[in-house]
Design a protein around this motif. Sequence first.
Motif, short mmCIF file in Angstrom:
data_model
loop_
_atom_site.label_atom_id
_atom_site.label_comp_id
_atom_site.label_asym_id
_atom_site.label_seq_id
_atom_site.Cartn_x
_atom_site.Cartn_y
_atom_site.Cartn_z
N PRO A 481 0.82 -1.01 -0.09
CA PRO A 481 -0.20 0.08 0.06
C PRO A 481 0.68 1.09 -0.08
N GLY A 482 0.60 2.13 -0.86
CA GLY A 482 1.32 3.38 -0.97
C GLY A 482 2.49 3.43 -1.81
N ALA A 483 2.67 2.17 -2.41
CA ALA A 483 3.96 2.03 -3.37
C ALA A 483 3.43 2.40 -4.88
N ASP A 768 9.74 6.73 -0.11
CA ASP A 768 8.28 6.95 0.23
C ASP A 768 8.12 6.22 1.50
N ARG A 769 8.94 5.30 2.18
CA ARG A 769 8.83 4.87 3.31
C ARG A 769 9.16 6.13 4.33
N GLY A 770 10.25 6.64 4.14
CA GLY A 770 10.80 7.85 4.89
C GLY A 770 9.80 8.91 5.17
N LYS A 775 3.74 1.73 3.67
CA LYS A 775 3.65 0.99 4.66
C LYS A 775 4.87 -0.06 4.82
N ALA A 776 5.54 -0.31 5.74
CA ALA A 776 6.67 -1.07 6.11
C ALA A 776 6.01 -2.61 5.97
#
Length: 776
Positions: A481-483, A768-770, A775-776
């Motif tokens: 999600p979010g990638a 994006d994670r930073g 989501k990790a």
Amino acid sequence: MVERDLDLKAAAAVIGVGSTTLQLHLAGEHVRSDSARKYENWLAERETSNIFVLAQPSHDVEPEEATEDLPPPPARPRLVVDVFSGCGGLSLGFDLLGDGAHFRTILALDIQPKPIATLNRNAALLGRGDYPVGQTTDLTQFMNEAEFLAFYLQHVGGALNNSAIHTRLFGLRNGAFPEFLDAVADADRLFLDELRAIRSMPAWREELEALDQRALDQTSVIGFHEKLALPRPSRKVAGLPRLLWGEASSDPGEARPKKWKPDTTFLEVAQWEWDEEARTLAAKQEAEGEGQLIVSPRRVGGFVRFLNTESMRSVRKSWMVWHARRLQLRSELFADESFAEAVRTLYTETAQVSVLVGGPPCQGFSRIGRGKIRSLRDARVHVHGNAEAGDSRNLLFQQYVMVLGALRPDVFVFENVQHFESVVKVDGGEFQATDILAEAIANVSDGEANYEVASDILDASRFGIPQTRLRYFMVGVLARPGAASASMEALGCLALRRDREAPMALALAGLPAPAVVGGEIKGGDAMASLAMIDDSVLGDHPFVQWIRRPRPGATTAPAAVDAHASRAARADDAAFFSLMGPGKRWMDYRADAAPTIGELANLIDALLALPVSIYEVLASTQRKGLLLPDRDALKALRNRVDGALSLRLLLEHTGEKLGESHHLLGGNYMDKREGNHGDWVARMDASRPAKTMVSHMGKDTYAYIHPYAPRTISVREAARIQSFPDWFSFGSAALTDAFRMVGNAVPPMLSHAIAGKVAHVLSRREADRGAGRLKA
């Protein structure tokens, strides 16, 4: 063929291949690359001939104007695991990206110790320290994801010199892991004690002396012991080979291990494994062979009888208890849900892998079923010793999926032979091997994330590598999600920058004449001998810049290389090599379509059809020295007048100059035709990319005759063609082993190009994670 109004036989004749070969090609089966190319040329109505070329013609593609810039490197290199690694060609391309700033291969696994030794030697040259990156391990030994993760964490703690990982691993579930290691070590010591006791008995010595000791050197007998991890029979003190979980966590001191009674289920599994290997071995004694192979079945039969002696029945009983106990101990720990959960948490918090590379051998796809694929991740313990496992090669595929599920990297890169895309026929049906792989990978999903995959056939010659090597690649990117779109990212990893063609001459440039193995020169001496490089003749082609790049941490390319060693050619072969033109196979010198050969054959047939009385009359009237050959001589001559006559004349010519018959004139060599080792003897063309380097080079290199010299290529020349940099060292590897590992490798220059694309994917994800978008 229908459009051109040709039946199968007629089409095969026009194309220049055998009808059986064409039938196999149309059915999607594997055929030789030269035959496939003839078919493709015919379909495209390109001008072609029966003359084989060693590589595809130049693609005449202009290289892109600039290489894509690399993203900034991460704070620490991302971790890579390489399974079925060989000597590490695939992972080496990742390790060299940004001189090691982007990726670090932390673990490499292969069942063969010699490629792993070469991999570890070069990992040390890369500055990885003394801890071995590569481990000689049979992936089929692992029961499930939890066991693989425990193995990985135990390894990575040492590789990273991180004692905290070991401390946490050994503390899981109140010290269950070190207790497990000690219990396994106890089982090993007890088995060895029993084995030594059996070997000390008079019956053992008598039965061993009655066995032909040469039977122990048979490949199938060696394989029997390797499959069962059983020490080979001898009078010496027995020792176990390298085993998964083969070391205790503490010093056992003088304490003697206790005996135990294993669970019946695991005892039955152990019995099945022994008996199955014994049955397989017994079948070998029925085989037939020629020459030296005639004695092999007899020797195997002698060992099969040895298995039924009183001593070996005692060994079997002891082995079964030992193996069952090991299986039981592993099952009790790694099937435990709390331990599995704890070991996964430790993995994700300490040393998570970013990229998995590798690819299992493809043969096992022939018998694996979709139901089995779906159940892979449902099983807590995967015991292989049963009939359900079927072909042992299936286990390699299953284990690849298991490793992927265990590590759950952001990206995986899968490589295999070009014909991996072929249709596989099984149980009256058929399926695509690629579909089975994609379905298996889809089942790795954890409910929140899944892999999106892309695949393509990549030809190394299109990316500046002097070799026509077509291989299947699949890249998978973990969708989260979010990638960004994982499917587009996967496609992008295979959208590589094209480069101008590199002729084989670039791989040969700057190298002196090699050391030749044969006579007084031993293989080890030739492989260790250093050959000085003449940089003045190398030029500035991107391929040359790649092979002459300094290793990370060094400032200059090596002045000399090892492994510039080739096999000594027989005198008659060397003479024949000198007559061959560049890019020619020996079967290219056949002249099947020559009218003269047909006319000669017809003339001899006509003479043979004459009545015997005519021969008697002619014999009495002919002048001395002009006698007509008798019928037997004519028949022998007629057998030599066929399409191979022109080739035969060349071989006879070289033999006459040397004073003895050329060895290729004997046996069945002249019977070899298209699709039947027609390229077994072939001279390379320096003006084109080389033909594919293959593992068969370990047996002979007749298909790789040097384009200028009357010899076959050296290990270093083959390594350069595969794009191994000159600093890559083969150390103490034997010539045959080095050829084999080079032939099996992925060109590092090609994997380096893929690594650059993967680095962009991971860099975007980390950004994006930073920023909290992923989501990790």
